[in-house]
Scaffold this active site. Structure first.
Site, PDB file in Angstrom:
ATOM      1  N   GLY A  15      35.842  39.572  35.077  1.00  0.00           N
ATOM      2  CA  GLY A  15      36.856  40.335  35.778  1.00  0.00           C
ATOM      3  C   GLY A  15      37.671  41.181  34.826  1.00  0.00           C
ATOM      4  O   GLY A  15      37.258  42.273  34.433  1.00  0.00           O
ATOM      5  N   SER A  16      38.823  40.659  34.401  1.00  0.00           N
ATOM      6  CA  SER A  16      39.719  41.451  33.562  1.00  0.00           C
ATOM      7  C   SER A  16      39.115  41.783  32.208  1.00  0.00           C
ATOM      8  O   SER A  16      39.525  42.743  31.557  1.00  0.00           O
ATOM      9  CB  SER A  16      41.054  40.725  33.378  1.00  0.00           C
ATOM     10  OG  SER A  16      40.859  39.447  32.800  1.00  0.00           O
TER      11      SER A  16
ATOM     12  N   ARG B 240      38.220  43.792  40.611  1.00  0.00           N
ATOM     13  CA  ARG B 240      39.392  43.461  41.419  1.00  0.00           C
ATOM     14  C   ARG B 240      40.479  44.521  41.244  1.00  0.00           C
ATOM     15  O   ARG B 240      40.907  44.812  40.130  1.00  0.00           O
ATOM     16  CB  ARG B 240      39.944  42.086  41.025  1.00  0.00           C
ATOM     17  CG  ARG B 240      40.986  41.546  42.023  1.00  0.00           C
ATOM     18  CD  ARG B 240      41.436  40.140  41.648  1.00  0.00           C
ATOM     19  NE  ARG B 240      40.317  39.219  41.490  1.00  0.00           N
ATOM     20  CZ  ARG B 240      39.675  38.620  42.493  1.00  0.00           C
ATOM     21  NH1 ARG B 240      40.045  38.855  43.740  1.00  0.00           N
ATOM     22  NH2 ARG B 240      38.675  37.790  42.246  1.00  0.00           N
TER      23      ARG B 240
ATOM     24  N   GLY C  37      38.175  33.494  33.372  1.00  0.00           N
ATOM     25  CA  GLY C  37      38.441  33.373  31.948  1.00  0.00           C
ATOM     26  C   GLY C  37      37.252  33.649  31.058  1.00  0.00           C
ATOM     27  O   GLY C  37      37.293  33.343  29.865  1.00  0.00           O
TER      28      GLY C  37
ATOM     29  N   LYS D 118      28.533  30.026  41.911  1.00  0.00           N
ATOM     30  CA  LYS D 118      29.609  30.512  41.053  1.00  0.00           C
ATOM     31  C   LYS D 118      30.547  29.351  40.735  1.00  0.00           C
ATOM     32  O   LYS D 118      31.218  28.831  41.630  1.00  0.00           O
ATOM     33  CB  LYS D 118      30.338  31.643  41.793  1.00  0.00           C
ATOM     34  CG  LYS D 118      31.723  31.980  41.290  1.00  0.00           C
ATOM     35  CD  LYS D 118      32.350  33.008  42.228  1.00  0.00           C
ATOM     36  CE  LYS D 118      33.856  33.032  42.111  1.00  0.00           C
ATOM     37  NZ  LYS D 118      34.455  34.023  43.040  1.00  0.00           N
TER      38      LYS D 118
ATOM     39  N   THR E 276      35.489  37.406  47.100  1.00  0.00           N
ATOM     40  CA  THR E 276      36.634  36.887  47.846  1.00  0.00           C
ATOM     41  C   THR E 276      36.380  36.993  49.347  1.00  0.00           C
ATOM     42  O   THR E 276      37.287  37.264  50.129  1.00  0.00           O
ATOM     43  CB  THR E 276      37.945  37.595  47.444  1.00  0.00           C
ATOM     44  OG1 THR E 276      37.958  37.833  46.033  1.00  0.00           O
ATOM     45  CG2 THR E 276      39.164  36.723  47.756  1.00  0.00           C
TER      46      THR E 276
ATOM     47  N   GLU F 110      30.674  43.831  41.924  1.00  0.00           N
ATOM     48  CA  GLU F 110      31.369  43.097  42.987  1.00  0.00           C
ATOM     49  C   GLU F 110      32.769  43.679  43.189  1.00  0.00           C
ATOM     50  O   GLU F 110      33.542  43.781  42.233  1.00  0.00           O
ATOM     51  CB  GLU F 110      31.472  41.617  42.621  1.00  0.00           C
ATOM     52  CG  GLU F 110      32.369  40.809  43.527  1.00  0.00           C
ATOM     53  CD  GLU F 110      32.737  39.458  42.939  1.00  0.00           C
ATOM     54  OE1 GLU F 110      33.816  38.936  43.299  1.00  0.00           O
ATOM     55  OE2 GLU F 110      31.965  38.929  42.120  1.00  0.00           O
TER      56      GLU F 110
END
Length: 203
Positions: A179-180, A17, A159, A129, A69, A40
């Protein structure tokens, strides 16, 4: 290969992202080099379809590249035209699953309830998901597995990090959307590689 084979190669899904097209290939090199095989690009990133195009061209059959998304059928079409092969949604929309399957894409739509999960599976979803996964935690995934068809690949997203991976794995997750914990805007390829290695070590 189907989604089960890709997850068998590596169960981590890299959610990039905020990645930019001018950096996406170097970031992709770090991830694929570490062994991560599913990439992704969320559509709320800068020029996401260009990033998908570059990743798909660079990695070919070495990685399953797609977009997340995704919310509209026009985006499914643009994803396929960019060379993407997997569609991820943040929500439960069976029509998007059917549209993506019609274009030969792997589908990993988002869900939160059993009703949504069954509707997506009836539409032909390849994997599901669980999002936002932190809302229910591993006990929720374990309960869902008891009622969903055997073998349904469930991937917690939201998370998920090195500390929580073992608990998700024990609950029966087939893969993990990261993600992060893998990439934040501005991360260098070296930082991304170090994050990938830490997550893989946690598995």
């Amino acid at each position: 290969m189907g989604v089960t084979e890709w997850l068998g190669r590596c169960p981590l899904v890299a959610i990039l992202r905020g990645v930019r097209p001018d950096e996406v290939e170097a970031v992709g090199d770090a991830l694929v080099g570490a062994g991560i095989a599913i990439l992704e690009v969320p559509l709320n990133s800068p020029e996401p379809f260009e990033s998908v195009r570059r990743l798909a061209a660079r990695f070919g059959d070495r990685a399953l590249v797609g977009a997340g998304t995704v919310r509209r059928e026009s985006e499914v079409a643009a994803l396929a035209e960019a060379g993407g092969r997997v569609m991820v949604t943040p929500h439960a929309d069976p029509a998007l699953v059917r549209a993506a399957r019609a274009r030969g894409l792997v589908t990993m739509p988002g869900f939160l309830t059993p009703a949504e999960a069954f509707a997506l599976l009836d539409a032909g979803a390849d994997a599901l998901k669980l999002f936002p996964a932190e809302a229910g935690g591993p006990p929720m995934l374990r309960a869902l597995k008891a009622v969903l068809p055997a073998g349904t690949p469930l991937l917690p997203v939201g998370g998920v990090d090195a500390a929580s991976l073992p608990a998700w794995r024990a609950a029966g997750a087939a893969g993990y959307g990261c993600g992060s914990s893998l990439y934040r805007p501005g991360d260098t390829p070296e930082v991304v590689l170090a994050k990938a290695r830490a997550l893989l070590a946690a598995l």
